[in-house]
Design a protein around this motif. Structure first.
Motif, PDB file in Angstrom:
ATOM      1  N   HIS A   1       9.888  37.639  11.732  1.00 42.86           N
ATOM      2  CA  HIS A   1      11.273  37.601  11.242  1.00 42.86           C
ATOM      3  C   HIS A   1      11.542  36.226  10.641  1.00 42.86           C
TER       4      HIS A   1
ATOM      5  N   HIS B   1      12.682  32.881  10.984  1.00 45.00           N
ATOM      6  CA  HIS B   1      12.905  32.021  12.155  1.00 45.00           C
ATOM      7  C   HIS B   1      14.002  31.004  11.865  1.00 45.00           C
TER       8      HIS B   1
ATOM      9  N   ASP C   1      14.566  28.623  14.324  1.00 40.63           N
ATOM     10  CA  ASP C   1      14.370  27.531  15.279  1.00 40.63           C
ATOM     11  C   ASP C   1      13.049  26.807  15.124  1.00 40.63           C
TER      12      ASP C   1
ATOM     13  N   HIS D   1      17.858  40.946  16.447  1.00 40.79           N
ATOM     14  CA  HIS D   1      17.799  39.480  16.496  1.00 40.79           C
ATOM     15  C   HIS D   1      18.046  38.951  15.077  1.00 40.79           C
TER      16      HIS D   1
ATOM     17  N   ASP E   1      10.970  38.102  18.327  1.00 39.23           N
ATOM     18  CA  ASP E   1      12.086  37.701  19.200  1.00 39.23           C
ATOM     19  C   ASP E   1      12.930  38.909  19.578  1.00 39.23           C
TER      20      ASP E   1
HETATM   21 FE   LIG Z   1      13.792  33.928  16.220  1.00 39.48          FE
END
Ligand SMILES: [Fe+2]
Length: 346
Positions: free
Chosen positions: A55, A57, A59, A111, A128
């Motif tokens: 996906h 991200h 972070d 998410h 996630d």
């Molecule tokens: Fe994530």
């Protein structure tokens, strides 16, 4: 199957290889581990064929694009990914052939809109969407608790309970669990009711990940991070130690141009004796007039030793082939109690 899990600060990535054919896929790689991925792949004799992000991200900084260029392999993501550099857009039910391995895509939004899981034989990389004892949060861009409920309860949790779960995050050092263990013990999964689940997800009140905007900028546009810019500059220039500079200032002050690229105020508060002031913001504007001799040896300093690295790389590009950066900045120079001069430029 060759299966390696790598962890960095709670983020997990996976190198999945076919032992028969030596083809491999790298899932959720991050830029800090690039050398380790390549080292690991060569230790196993693997050739990385796909760079996959489960996906977008928010972070960490994805290494898919950089590695794709380096390895000549495609970046694969779900088709909803906003990143324009995705080569292979995948849909629910698609499969990637990695030698004799089959990586099956499950679209599991929630998410993020582009979240997917990858099922590989007896295991599933859940990104996630499903974590050990948790789920991905739904309060970041394109997150949706309602979609996550659907992805979990109507799809993921209906898979074989023995399936091994390998998430993209774990902050407690755990490696994996199973679908069955998560159904039995994961607190968030005990809330089956859709409305209650969404309510719970909306009220987690999590703090924003650090580097959120930079991560999204980098992962969605393929932009460089500040750390990458600095690392590239640092790889392109030589450095001089504080001790070495201190000795040279004392013994032969005219041999070296000390170029202080801080602002005037900082310079006048305290600089290295004989240093020339040329603020970073004016470097390109004043370089021809202030540094007429490109054969001179120049050591560049700033406050922390980072801007000076960028400035040195710029000088090298401009043809100053003897420009070096000070390893450390004026802060370290002061802390080492090396001599300082205050006041204006001589
Ligand atoms: Fe994530």
């Amino acid at each position: 199957m060759i299966f390696e899990q790598l962890s960095a600060g709670g983020c997990k990535s996976y190198l999945v290889g076919c032992a028969d054919t030596s083809a491999a896929a790298l899932i959720d790689p991050e830029i800090g581990l690039i050398d380790r991925y390549l080292g690991l792949a060569s230790r196993h004799g693997l050739r990385i064929r796909y760079l996959v992000d489960t996906h977008t991200h928010a972070d960490h900084f994805s290494a898919t694009r950089g590695l794709a260029r380096q390895l000549g392999a495609p970046v694969a993501m779900h088709r909803m990914s906003p990143a324009p550099f995705v080569d292979l857009r995948l849909d629910d039910g698609d499969m990637l052939l990695v030698g004799k391995l089959r990586l099956q895509v499950l679209h599991t939004p929630g998410h993020t809109r582009d979240s997917m899981c990858l099922r590989i034989e007896d295991r599933i990389c859940t990104g996630d969407t499903l974590l050990i004892g948790g789920t991905g949060r739904t309060d970041l861009p394109s997150g949706d608790p309602d979609a996550l409920h659907d992805s979990l309860f109507n799809h993921l949790l209906k898979l074989d309970p023995a399936l091994l779960v390998f998430p993209s995050h774990d902050y407690k050092g755990r490696s994996h669990s199973t679908i069955g263990e998560e159904i039995a013990t994961n607190q968030r999964l005990q809330v089956h009711d859709r409305a209650q689940f969404c309510e719970m997800m909306r009220n987690l009140n999590l703090s924003m990940p650090s580097h959120l905007t930079e991560a999204l900028r980098s992962n969605m546009n393929g932009a460089k991070t500040v750390a990458q810019m600095l690392a590239e500059a640092a790889a392109a220039v030589p450095f001089m130690s504080l001790t070495e500079l201190n000795t040279r200032v004392g013994s032969c002050p005219t041999e070296l141009i000390i170029l202080d690229v801080r602002e005037r105020e900082a310079y006048e508060e305290g600089h290295i004796a004989g240093a020339k002031l040329l603020p970073r913001g004016q470097l390109e504007l004043r370089v021809n007039q202030d540094l007429p001799d490109p054969t001179r040896r120049i050591v560049v300093c700033c406050e922390f030793g980072r801007i000076s690295t960028l400035a040195t790389a710029t000088l090298r590009e401009l043809g100053f082939q003897r420009a070096v950066a000070l390893d450390g900045g004026m802060k370290a120079w002061r802390e080492a109690a090396y001599p300082l001069k205050a006041g204006r430029e001589p």
